[in-house]
Write a protein that holds these residues in place. Sequence first.
Motif, PDB file in Angstrom:
ATOM      1  N   GLY A   4      13.604  20.746  11.411  1.00  0.00           N
ATOM      2  CA  GLY A   4      12.182  21.228  11.450  1.00  0.00           C
ATOM      3  C   GLY A   4      11.506  21.200  12.655  1.00  0.00           C
ATOM      4  N   PRO A   5      10.318  21.634  12.773  1.00  0.00           N
ATOM      5  CA  PRO A   5       9.665  21.445  14.030  1.00  0.00           C
ATOM      6  C   PRO A   5       9.515  19.844  14.239  1.00  0.00           C
ATOM      7  CG  PRO A   5       8.446  22.953  12.610  1.00  0.00           C
ATOM      8  CD  PRO A   5       9.813  22.205  11.767  1.00  0.00           C
ATOM      9  N   GLN A   6       9.738  19.705  15.677  1.00  0.00           N
ATOM     10  CA  GLN A   6       9.531  18.418  16.286  1.00  0.00           C
ATOM     11  C   GLN A   6       8.309  18.449  17.109  1.00  0.00           C
ATOM     12  OE1 GLN A   6      12.004  15.821  15.644  1.00  0.00           O
ATOM     13  NE2 GLN A   6      12.370  17.468  14.185  1.00  0.00           N
ATOM     14  N   SER A   7       7.734  17.140  17.034  1.00  0.00           N
ATOM     15  CA  SER A   7       6.352  16.910  17.935  1.00  0.00           C
ATOM     16  C   SER A   7       6.935  16.418  19.409  1.00  0.00           C
ATOM     17  CB  SER A   7       5.461  15.777  17.329  1.00  0.00           C
ATOM     18  OG  SER A   7       6.289  14.676  17.373  1.00  0.00           O
ATOM     19  N   GLN A   8       5.982  16.518  20.156  1.00  0.00           N
ATOM     20  CA  GLN A   8       6.268  15.933  21.748  1.00  0.00           C
ATOM     21  C   GLN A   8       6.816  14.912  21.573  1.00  0.00           C
ATOM     22  OE1 GLN A   8       6.180  18.338  24.028  1.00  0.00           O
ATOM     23  NE2 GLN A   8       6.415  17.139  26.000  1.00  0.00           N
ATOM     24  N   ALA A   9       7.517  14.490  22.588  1.00  0.00           N
ATOM     25  CA  ALA A   9       8.005  12.934  22.573  1.00  0.00           C
ATOM     26  C   ALA A   9       7.120  12.237  23.180  1.00  0.00           C
ATOM     27  CB  ALA A   9       9.309  13.014  23.527  1.00  0.00           C
ATOM     28  N   THR A  10       6.532  11.270  22.174  1.00  0.00           N
ATOM     29  CA  THR A  10       5.755  10.402  22.442  1.00  0.00           C
ATOM     30  C   THR A  10       6.398   8.831  22.260  1.00  0.00           C
ATOM     31  OG1 THR A  10       4.747  10.438  20.312  1.00  0.00           O
ATOM     32  CG2 THR A  10       3.853  11.734  22.032  1.00  0.00           C
ATOM     33  N   GLY A  11       5.868   7.808  23.072  1.00  0.00           N
ATOM     34  CA  GLY A  11       6.515   6.276  22.641  1.00  0.00           C
ATOM     35  C   GLY A  11       7.745   6.229  22.578  1.00  0.00           C
ATOM     36  N   ARG A  12       8.272   5.966  21.301  1.00  0.00           N
ATOM     37  CA  ARG A  12       9.837   5.841  21.175  1.00  0.00           C
ATOM     38  C   ARG A  12      10.389   7.103  20.603  1.00  0.00           C
ATOM     39  NH1 ARG A  12      12.073   1.061  22.740  1.00  0.00           N
ATOM     40  NH2 ARG A  12      13.351   0.843  21.023  1.00  0.00           N
ATOM     41  N   SER A  13       9.612   7.842  20.303  1.00  0.00           N
ATOM     42  CA  SER A  13      10.343   9.033  19.837  1.00  0.00           C
ATOM     43  C   SER A  13      11.000   9.969  20.884  1.00  0.00           C
ATOM     44  CB  SER A  13       9.411   9.908  19.057  1.00  0.00           C
ATOM     45  OG  SER A  13       8.325  10.499  19.706  1.00  0.00           O
ATOM     46  N   LEU A  14      11.933  10.879  20.412  1.00  0.00           N
ATOM     47  CA  LEU A  14      12.583  11.732  21.453  1.00  0.00           C
ATOM     48  C   LEU A  14      12.600  13.048  20.989  1.00  0.00           C
ATOM     49  CD1 LEU A  14      15.614   9.325  21.475  1.00  0.00           C
ATOM     50  CD2 LEU A  14      13.936  10.009  23.340  1.00  0.00           C
ATOM     51  N   GLU A  15      12.361  14.174  21.827  1.00  0.00           N
ATOM     52  CA  GLU A  15      12.300  15.299  21.397  1.00  0.00           C
ATOM     53  C   GLU A  15      13.582  16.071  21.478  1.00  0.00           C
ATOM     54  OE1 GLU A  15      10.116  19.350  22.955  1.00  0.00           O
ATOM     55  OE2 GLU A  15       9.485  17.423  23.849  1.00  0.00           O
ATOM     56  N   HIS A  16      13.653  16.898  20.077  1.00  0.00           N
ATOM     57  CA  HIS A  16      15.011  17.558  19.984  1.00  0.00           C
ATOM     58  C   HIS A  16      14.792  18.926  19.693  1.00  0.00           C
ATOM     59  CE1 HIS A  16      15.864  13.229  18.930  1.00  0.00           C
ATOM     60  NE2 HIS A  16      16.982  13.584  19.155  1.00  0.00           N
ATOM     61  N   PRO A  17      15.615  19.857  19.863  1.00  0.00           N
ATOM     62  CA  PRO A  17      15.355  21.145  19.782  1.00  0.00           C
ATOM     63  C   PRO A  17      15.563  21.553  18.091  1.00  0.00           C
ATOM     64  CG  PRO A  17      17.490  21.202  20.766  1.00  0.00           C
ATOM     65  CD  PRO A  17      16.873  19.739  20.910  1.00  0.00           C
ATOM     66  N   ARG A  18      14.781  22.512  17.608  1.00  0.00           N
ATOM     67  CA  ARG A  18      14.994  23.058  16.125  1.00  0.00           C
ATOM     68  C   ARG A  18      16.354  23.600  15.939  1.00  0.00           C
ATOM     69  NH1 ARG A  18      10.770  25.397  17.948  1.00  0.00           N
ATOM     70  NH2 ARG A  18      11.813  27.512  16.963  1.00  0.00           N
ATOM     71  N   ARG A  19      16.813  23.477  15.029  1.00  0.00           N
ATOM     72  CA  ARG A  19      18.117  24.287  14.675  1.00  0.00           C
ATOM     73  C   ARG A  19      18.014  25.693  15.270  1.00  0.00           C
ATOM     74  NH1 ARG A  19      21.491  25.006   9.089  1.00  0.00           N
ATOM     75  NH2 ARG A  19      21.821  22.805   9.275  1.00  0.00           N
ATOM     76  N   GLU A  20      17.099  26.452  14.797  1.00  0.00           N
ATOM     77  CA  GLU A  20      17.167  27.839  15.045  1.00  0.00           C
ATOM     78  C   GLU A  20      16.789  28.006  16.797  1.00  0.00           C
ATOM     79  OE1 GLU A  20      14.669  26.127  13.302  1.00  0.00           O
ATOM     80  OE2 GLU A  20      15.783  26.649  11.289  1.00  0.00           O
ATOM     81  N   ALA A  21      16.402  26.867  17.487  1.00  0.00           N
ATOM     82  CA  ALA A  21      16.235  27.172  19.077  1.00  0.00           C
ATOM     83  C   ALA A  21      17.628  26.775  19.798  1.00  0.00           C
ATOM     84  CB  ALA A  21      15.104  26.121  19.466  1.00  0.00           C
ATOM     85  N   ILE A  22      18.408  26.237  19.090  1.00  0.00           N
ATOM     86  CA  ILE A  22      19.848  25.869  19.916  1.00  0.00           C
ATOM     87  C   ILE A  22      20.652  27.077  20.262  1.00  0.00           C
ATOM     88  CG2 ILE A  22      22.131  24.764  19.472  1.00  0.00           C
ATOM     89  CD1 ILE A  22      20.735  22.783  17.312  1.00  0.00           C
ATOM     90  N   ARG A  23      20.807  27.272  21.383  1.00  0.00           N
ATOM     91  CA  ARG A  23      21.640  28.443  22.100  1.00  0.00           C
ATOM     92  C   ARG A  23      23.031  27.984  22.469  1.00  0.00           C
ATOM     93  NH1 ARG A  23      18.126  32.391  24.052  1.00  0.00           N
ATOM     94  NH2 ARG A  23      19.673  32.892  25.790  1.00  0.00           N
ATOM     95  N   LEU A  24      23.666  29.071  22.100  1.00  0.00           N
ATOM     96  CA  LEU A  24      25.266  28.879  22.492  1.00  0.00           C
ATOM     97  C   LEU A  24      25.585  28.631  24.090  1.00  0.00           C
ATOM     98  CD1 LEU A  24      28.158  29.225  21.457  1.00  0.00           C
ATOM     99  CD2 LEU A  24      28.081  31.474  22.043  1.00  0.00           C
TER     100      LEU A  24
END
Length: 122
Positions: A4-24
């Motif tokens: 699902g939607p990911q928040s901006q990376a803060t502290g010890r969390s890491l940002e990942h693209p949503r499934r729908e945003a992954i491009r071939l």
Amino acid sequence: MPTGPQSQATGRSLEHPRREAIRLEDVLHALSDPMRMRVVRTLAEESAELSCSVFDLPVSKSTTTHHFRVLRECGVIHQIYRGTAKMSALRREDLDALFPGLLDSVLAAAALQEGRLGGDRG
């Protein structure tokens, strides 16, 4: 693994693209590097989260960090902190849903290449 939607990376969390945003083209770019392919092959063989310290790549620590970041930002792997360890896992479910057969084909081709050329798992 969150898709699902990911928040901006803060502290010890890491940002990942949503499934729908992954491009071939981004996935193919990430898989085109021998060191990143080595990481993906190892994660595919283990089918579990692995600590980044498990990977013994013949490059500097900063280059290793770069390779993991590329794989994460392109949607190939998911990373999460567990205590002091950064754990990585292949986003197989997401990749298989978006690009059926791609990951299995690339992994099979890499294994064939290793058998043909020998040695290096790049």
